[in-house]
Write an enzyme that holds these catalytic residues in place. Structure first.
Site: not given
Length: 621
Positions: A103, A53, A369-370, A55, A2
């Site tokens: 959460d 946003l 991602s890494g 999730i 967000c």
């Protein structure tokens, strides 16, 4: 994921101000928005806002600002608490009642149960604002490694905070004044190191810190730090390679599993390199279905990693998405950079990162991602180079001795010699070797602005933790380059596409394990990221991933040379520079001439950095 913003002050402000602040970051959360404005005792007023946003728990029950049952605790929050279900189970046993599966609600009741110490329970990425009506206290909290951004402006009794600078700039009593020390940082680093920002009286909350605002005063507390968690390997018992590899496998697998919890589609970025291949491998390991992987391919071979990623994806059996673009496609984003990077930021890999985020968003809302594998496990070529520089230490001593008799260094600086020759003067200690690029830059470009270049003392403080020069450099990168460049780049790039990026390597358990791992598990016989490679080879044949490291870049300097008039506009004209009152025109003119005449290849990076700043200045000042 967000965006949040808000204020706490003694000035009465219309509701529309909070609304306008929130709308500047609409792309961070298009699914919902919420506002809370309240007048308090002693003429204080508080405003809290959020763009959501969705999730976890996509229902209206996830709306923010979110209130405790008795409405004494109010939260707006950006990020994810990945272990929220485990914390929720503990709170349920203690008698707490939950109406949602978010959460955010767990944060509220964790705070009610444990106070501010609740943050030690959280495993995640977060920027949290908690208002405690019982005490008229506002807490601002940032996650341990600084994955999520949190800015604040403080001037006497007013505090304004936000996920980005744009909402703060909308605050009617905010005064825009350039922080010249921060500008000098930007000219060298291409980013600005926390806690500084481009504006005076405006700060980034440092990673691993929380701020308490009460009665018009602020106090900052560091609740977690790399310094405290870094262990001295000399007192550690050697477990054996297989044990270290297995323990890291277990930790990373659990980290990936937690970061795949979502009520919306999840995928992963895949470049075909060690880090992203390992994360994708573990994603596929814990998933019962083919994972969605995303690769951006460029038609120009020098910038294309798609072939490597395709081979890894095929071996793993992922649902692979590969999109080819001409490199020039990234060029279209240049003029949009100030919109999403509302503080000067000139790491040009932001451009392809924005593109791959846009491609991933077509299929998923969350992508792993890494990032951080290099900083934690010794992956950058500079960690190799620093060992070579250390061999020149004695040569540096002799050069500086000659310089006391003949001004050799000053001659090289003025003669536009390659910076590597000037660097030889700055290799007389481990600290100087690590920061030799900065010291060289300071010598060569010290007159661009009227303010001196000052390296942060905290860079040097963390270097005392180890005797190993590679470890020193890695530790410095963990508190500067990682949060203020890499994580900033990924946050703004992913958010520009309304995509949530998650970073399994930055689970705090993985970080703490890496910080206490013997260095020869990271760098062994010249092999960088040794343990990550050995772990990956458990799952993937070596030949699929053993290749030279490629940067995720675009030919930005060539573009600037090809079309300088377009990008330079009138930014470097005498009248524009003098009206700004920031730069010394004579120095700028010298740099522009060297760039246009290709007299000095060292100025290309600086030229791009200057253009990015001028674009930002044009947009906001």
């Amino acid at each position: 994921m967000c965006g949040i913003c808000g204020f706490f002050h003694k000035k009465q402000i219309e509701d529309k101000v909070l609304y306008d602040m929130n709308q500047t970051i609409h792309y961070r959360g298009p699914n919902d928005e919420g506002y809370y404005m309240k007048s308090l005792k002693n003429n204080f007023q508080i405003g809290l806002a959020q763009k959501r946003l969705s999730i976890i728990d996509l229902s209206p029950l996830g709306h923010q600002p979110m209130f405790s049952q008795d409405e004494t605790i109010i939260v707006v929050y950006n990020g994810e608490i990945y272990n929220f279900q485990g914390i929720k189970d503990i709170l349920l046993e203690k008698g707490y009642f939950f109406k949602s599966n978010t959460d955010t609600e767990v944060i509220i009741y964790a705070y009610q149960e444990w106070g501010i110490d609740c943050i030690h329970q959280f495993n995640g990425m977060f920027a949290i604002a908690i208002f405690d009506k019982r005490k008229d206290e506002l807490y601002l909290i940032r996650d341990r490694m600084g994955v999520k951004p949190l800015y604040y402006y403080y001037n006497q009794q007013d505090i304004v905070f936000a996920s980005e600078l744009k909402p703060i700039m909308k605050y009617p009593f905010f005064h825009k004044e350039i922080n010249m020390n921060a500008l000098n940082m930007f000219l060298y680093h291409q980013y600005i190191v926390a806690p500084h920002t481009i504006f005076k009286n405006t700060y980034k909350l440092k990673p691993g810190c929380y701020l308490l605002y009460k009665n018009g005063q602020i106090s900052e507390v560091e609740y977690w730090s790399v310094n405290d968690k870094f262990g001295n390997e000399k007192i550690k018992d050697w477990k054996g390679e297989k044990k270290y590899i297995q323990e890291l496998d277990d930790l990373l697998t659990d980290s990936v599993k937690l970061r795949m919890i979502s009520d919306v589609p999840v995928g992963g970025f895949l470049s075909g390199g060690i880090d992203s291949s390992l994360i994708m491998t573990l994603m596929q390991k814990v998933s019962s279905n083919p994972v969605q992987s995303f690769t951006i391919g460029f038609e120009e071979d020098n910038y294309n990693e798609a072939l490597y990623a395709r081979k890894v994806a095929k071996y793993l059996g992922t649902n692979h998405h590969e999109t080819y673009l001409p490199v020039n496609k990234a060029k279209e984003l240049i003029e949009k950079l100030p919109i999403f990077y509302d503080e000067p930021f000139a790491d040009s890999s932001q451009l392809p990162t924005m593109l791959v985020s846009k491609i991933a968003k077509q299929n998923v809302t969350v992508s792993l991602s890494g990032d951080a594998g290099d900083e934690l496990f010794c992956g950058y070529s500079r960690y190799d180079n620093i060992l070579k520089f250390k061999k020149y230490k004695i040569f540096s001593k002799y050069l500086n001795g000659i310089d006391t008799v003949l001004p050799l260094k000053n001659f090289l600086v003025k003669s536009n010699f390659n910076r590597k020759y000037i660097k030889l003067f700055n290799l007389n200690s481990d600290e100087a070797i690590i920061n030799s690029d900065y010291l060289t830059f300071k010598d060569k470009y010290k007159n661009i602005t009227s303010s001196p270049f000052n390296l942060e003392s905290k860079y040097f403080n963390i270097l005392d933790l180890s005797d190993n020069i590679q470890q020193k450099h890695m530790l410095q990168d963990l508190i500067t380059y990682l949060p203020d460049d890499i994580l900033t780049k990924v946050d703004r790039a992913s958010m520009s596409a309304t995509l949530e990026a998650r970073t399994p390597f930055l689970d705090y358990r993985v970080v703490e394990y890496a910080l206490n791992m013997p260095h020869n598990m990271k760098y062994k016989n010249g092999c960088k990221k040794y343990i990550l490679k050995e772990l990956l080879y458990r799952y993937i044949p070596k030949e699929l991933v053993d290749r030279p490291k490629m940067g995720f870049g675009v030919p930005i300097y060539k573009w600037l040379h090809d079309d300088f008039k377009r990008y330079g506009k009138n930014y470097f004209d005498r009248d524009f520079i003098k009206e700004q009152g920031i730069f010394n025109y004579q120095e700028i003119d010298k740099i522009v001439n060297q760039f246009n005449n290709k007299q000095n290849p060292n100025v290309d990076k600086l030229m791009w950095t200057l253009i990015v700043f001028q674009m930002w200045y044009d947009e906001y000042m």
